[in-house]
Design an enzyme around this catalytic site. Sequence first.
Site, PDB file in Angstrom:
ATOM      1  N   SER A 155       1.949   4.069   7.913  1.00 42.30           N
ATOM      2  CA  SER A 155       1.090   3.069   7.263  1.00 42.30           C
ATOM      3  C   SER A 155       0.015   2.465   8.147  1.00 42.30           C
ATOM      4  CB  SER A 155       1.960   1.946   6.677  1.00 42.30           C
ATOM      5  OG  SER A 155       2.521   2.347   5.453  1.00 42.30           O
ATOM      6  N   LYS A 158      -3.632   2.616   7.105  1.00 43.44           N
ATOM      7  CA  LYS A 158      -4.282   1.631   6.233  1.00 43.44           C
ATOM      8  C   LYS A 158      -5.371   0.862   6.968  1.00 43.44           C
ATOM      9  CE  LYS A 158      -0.402   0.840   3.022  1.00 43.44           C
ATOM     10  NZ  LYS A 158       0.672   1.704   3.523  1.00 43.44           N
ATOM     11  N   SER A 329       1.639  -4.027   3.353  1.00 43.59           N
ATOM     12  CA  SER A 329       1.647  -2.562   3.405  1.00 43.59           C
ATOM     13  C   SER A 329       1.659  -2.009   1.989  1.00 43.59           C
ATOM     14  CB  SER A 329       2.851  -2.032   4.191  1.00 43.59           C
ATOM     15  OG  SER A 329       2.645  -0.700   4.590  1.00 43.59           O
TER      16      SER A 329
END
Length: 490
Positions: A155, A158, A329
Amino acid sequence: MAEQVEEPSVRPSDPWRGPKFLTTKHNGSHTWQVIAGSATLGLAVAAGAVLAAGPWDNGQRKAERALAAAADRTGGAHHGRTTPEAPRPAPSAPAVLPALTAAEAAQDPAGLRAALTPLVDAPGLGKKLAASVVDTATGEQLYGHGATTPMTPASTIKIATTTAALSVLGPDHRIATTAALSPDSRTLTLVGGGDPTLAKADLRAMAAETADALREDGEDPAGPVRLTYDVSRYTGPELHPISPNENIAPVTALMIDEGRLDGSDRGPADRTDDPAGDAARAFAEALEKAGVQVTGAPREARAADKARTVATHRSAPLSALAERTLTNSDNDIAEALARQTAIAKGEKASFAGARRAVTNELKKLQLPVGGAHFADGSGLDRKDRVTPALLTALLARAADPDRPGLRPVLTGLPIAGFSGTLDGRYERDAAGTGLVRAKTGTLRGVNSLAGTVVDRQGRLLAFAFLASGSTSAAGAEPALDALATALAGV
């Protein structure tokens, strides 16, 4: 079996209403009490010196300012509800320490190496670790350990997704969902713009606006109308390669509440397999309650030529969406932002189009994208690749005073022990609590941490630690946290 991914805290900060970090989960203690014991020498220096390191945001440096104030309860920024145990903070006093000179503020790479070298070989990090630490004020890499090695980022990708979206669209951009009425006033189309945060309450407001428009056309009661829904803004596969999965809904241009079926707004949840149809049916129900007669069941179709817009809902600003993506997230918003970037760059709003758009925008920002591969916007795809050097360059670019539109990339990062996916990862007496601000990443065997920290000299450092081959998150996460914490002490 569903792939292991990071599970956002059940109580992260909420970018819609501001951070929720006055109290913590640690034995019912309150943040002011928690931090008073751990904010010592480094905070005393940073309170004045960090003024020279860049702008103050509702992010890391505000947290540090609050921590410094908490040490003697004499004032400081207020970031939550006042509690009986904690007095209402007084306005912050002006800084009393002079700004550091360039010579005083210079970071010692040798000291950094000495602090990090014993930690990079921690068994919990698995078979391979790549790392980068840079001074955001100068862009100089202060520490590198395989910094240009492409790794699976999970993640932390991102950070790239939100940076590209903010760069292309700007922090004030809002995603529009509209209702379009055909020229004969008999067909109403709910047109999805790609806002995964659209809620039933928003549809009710749109239904009331639509009813008013129909009545202005001489219909009383309003209608009857046929209802269709248009999802043509997005193209390509709706399902993420790991789908079906509780961590992401089908990626469509029309959905409500991210397709969640349990009323939650973050973390894993059961998802609908027909988010667009569900949204259309909810809109039909809202129209009926608003006095509009709807005939038949909603069906998918594009809006008629020359249809006029009779109702519009706009999402929260992109700045808030980016912060929510990073703090919680949020995979659904991340994929939406990747497609919004694709549309703005003239690419198809698909996984492939988003990959090209994000890559090209980061190139435009003169970032080191060599070896990078953006298979998706969320980091759920194991085919994603980024280098630690790219992640630290992204964070440094977001800290650039000349690029204020990118600042939500920093303010959205979870704060250690306070918010988002770092809410429960730092104990109340941990040295990094309140100082480390970072995006987490977790897949099975993959663990990552990338963010910022202010060192003892008041310099804002950006770091990225990407590990692979770990046997468990329980072993990898403390090792990553120790690396980030060490930066605050050098």
